[in-house]
Design a protein around this motif. Structure first.
Motif, PDB file in Angstrom:
ATOM      1  N   LYS A 299       0.833  -1.198   0.000  1.00  0.00           N
ATOM      2  CA  LYS A 299       0.000   0.000   0.000  1.00  0.00           C
ATOM      3  C   LYS A 299       0.871   1.253   0.000  1.00  0.00           C
ATOM      4  CE  LYS A 299      -3.909  -2.180   2.373  1.00  0.00           C
ATOM      5  NZ  LYS A 299      -4.813  -2.140   3.549  1.00  0.00           N
ATOM      6  N   GLU A 300       0.223   2.422  -0.089  1.00  0.00           N
ATOM      7  CA  GLU A 300       0.951   3.685  -0.084  1.00  0.00           C
ATOM      8  C   GLU A 300       1.470   3.999   1.318  1.00  0.00           C
ATOM      9  OE1 GLU A 300      -0.983   6.920  -2.254  1.00  0.00           O
ATOM     10  OE2 GLU A 300      -2.517   5.492  -2.870  1.00  0.00           O
ATOM     11  N   ASN A 301       2.105   5.187   1.448  1.00  0.00           N
ATOM     12  CA  ASN A 301       2.599   5.622   2.751  1.00  0.00           C
ATOM     13  C   ASN A 301       1.491   5.576   3.793  1.00  0.00           C
ATOM     14  OD1 ASN A 301       5.441   6.628   2.576  1.00  0.00           O
ATOM     15  ND2 ASN A 301       4.557   7.811   0.888  1.00  0.00           N
ATOM     16  N   LEU A 302       1.706   4.806   4.844  1.00  0.00           N
ATOM     17  CA  LEU A 302       0.710   4.705   5.901  1.00  0.00           C
ATOM     18  C   LEU A 302       1.270   5.253   7.218  1.00  0.00           C
ATOM     19  CD1 LEU A 302      -0.776   1.144   5.208  1.00  0.00           C
ATOM     20  CD2 LEU A 302      -1.786   3.367   4.642  1.00  0.00           C
ATOM     21  N   CYS A 303       0.366   5.756   8.041  1.00  0.00           N
ATOM     22  CA  CYS A 303       0.715   6.299   9.356  1.00  0.00           C
ATOM     23  C   CYS A 303      -0.106   5.590  10.429  1.00  0.00           C
ATOM     24  CB  CYS A 303       0.417   7.794   9.436  1.00  0.00           C
ATOM     25  SG  CYS A 303       1.199   8.798   8.171  1.00  0.00           S
ATOM     26  N   LEU A 304       0.417   5.567  11.644  1.00  0.00           N
ATOM     27  CA  LEU A 304      -0.333   5.058  12.791  1.00  0.00           C
ATOM     28  C   LEU A 304      -0.773   6.236  13.645  1.00  0.00           C
ATOM     29  CD1 LEU A 304      -1.409   2.916  14.726  1.00  0.00           C
ATOM     30  CD2 LEU A 304       0.892   2.767  15.722  1.00  0.00           C
ATOM     31  N   TYR A 305      -2.086   6.397  13.774  1.00  0.00           N
ATOM     32  CA  TYR A 305      -2.660   7.485  14.561  1.00  0.00           C
ATOM     33  C   TYR A 305      -3.240   6.946  15.869  1.00  0.00           C
ATOM     34  CZ  TYR A 305      -2.557  10.277  10.259  1.00  0.00           C
ATOM     35  OH  TYR A 305      -2.168  10.944   9.127  1.00  0.00           O
ATOM     36  N   GLY A 306      -3.036   7.696  16.941  1.00  0.00           N
ATOM     37  CA  GLY A 306      -3.728   7.445  18.202  1.00  0.00           C
ATOM     38  C   GLY A 306      -4.714   8.577  18.427  1.00  0.00           C
ATOM     39  N   PHE A 307      -5.912   8.256  18.892  1.00  0.00           N
ATOM     40  CA  PHE A 307      -6.968   9.252  19.023  1.00  0.00           C
ATOM     41  C   PHE A 307      -7.315   9.532  20.492  1.00  0.00           C
ATOM     42  CE2 PHE A 307      -8.467   7.533  14.717  1.00  0.00           C
ATOM     43  CZ  PHE A 307      -7.663   8.446  14.041  1.00  0.00           C
TER      44      PHE A 307
END
Length: 255
Positions: free
Chosen positions: A45-53
């Motif tokens: 997949k493309e550039n992915l990020c891990l987000y915390g909410f």
């Protein structure tokens, strides 16, 4: 990415609460939900990020489209290294970037709402009292607790050795007691409370609390809130050898 325009903590306490909630979400992704997280980080997949909410949830997604973004962005392309290094090392690398992102977000809020030197120092000290995500994921936090326990007890016994039930049919409660003299019992309780107060949940990273059910993984020897790993005292009664989600995942062969 997560509605920064709708959620703007303005005081030190609010920023710290935001930090802890986002941190809990990332820790959950890298521990309790590690199998799901692993699958979502497809290198194709493309550039992915891990987000915390702020609601203690996590998400793997593309970076924000607007430039500059509403909030600092997490590290890009965490998925590209997934299959190029051991899983444990990859998770530790993602954890390091998660720690850096959380600090960036916290001090972004601090700058935006005019925290002075004293406020910034207080915020940092509150953050610094928590173990980093890297320390939790790599097991360094547990190692530090063991070292502190061995120094205070002057013995080679495992941390919380009196707390883990011995019988194979018994649940691994956070506390266990045997008949003792009153003076001896008071002394042991003080030592046990001191040790357990330093113990951290391998899932959420929070400290031990005497009013909560805990269970220990028989593989990695990390302790977890029962709620974090969805284990109840009744269910623990029937577990002969408990494996935490991370150890269960590591035993499975990858495609």
């Amino acid at each position: 990415m997560d509605g920064g325009q709708q959620y703007n903590p303005r005081t030190v306490e609010e920023v710290f609460r935001d930090f802890k909630s986002r941190r809990a979400g990332i820790i959950k992704a890298l521990t309790t939900d590690v199998e799901e997280f692993y699958q979502q980080c497809d290198p194709e997949k493309e550039n992915l990020c891990l987000y915390g909410f702020p609601n203690e949830q996590w998400e793997v997604n593309l970076p924000a489209e607007e430039v500059p973004p509403e909030l600092p962005e997490p590290a890009l392309g965490i998925n590209f290294a997934r299959d190029g290094m051991p899983e444990k090392d990859w998770l530790a690398l993602v954890a390091v970037h998660g720690d850096a992102w959380l600090l960036a977000v916290a001090f972004y809020f601090g700058a935006r709402f005019g925290f002075d030197k004293a406020d910034r120092k207080r915020l940092f000290n509150m953050i610094n009292d928590l173990p980093t995500i890297f320390e939790i994921v790599s097991g360094a936090a547990k190692k530090q607790v063991k070292e502190k326990s061995s120094v205070s007890n002057h013995s080679g016994s495992k941390s919380k050795s009196n707390s883990k039930a011995k019988g194979p049919e018994q649940p691994k409660f956070a506390k266990a007691s045997t008949p003792k003299d009153e003076d001896e019992e008071d002394l042991d309780d003080e030592e046990e409370d001191e040790e357990q107060g330093d113990t951290l949940c391998g899932s959420c990273g929070e400290n031990y609390s005497s009013d909560e059910f805990w269970i220990c993984c028989d593989i990695c020897e990390k302790w977890f809130h029962g709620l974090c790993v969805k284990i109840t005292p009744a269910r623990a009664e029937h577990i002969k050898q408990y494996k935490c989600p991370a150890c269960t995942t590591n035993k499975r062969s990858r495609p």
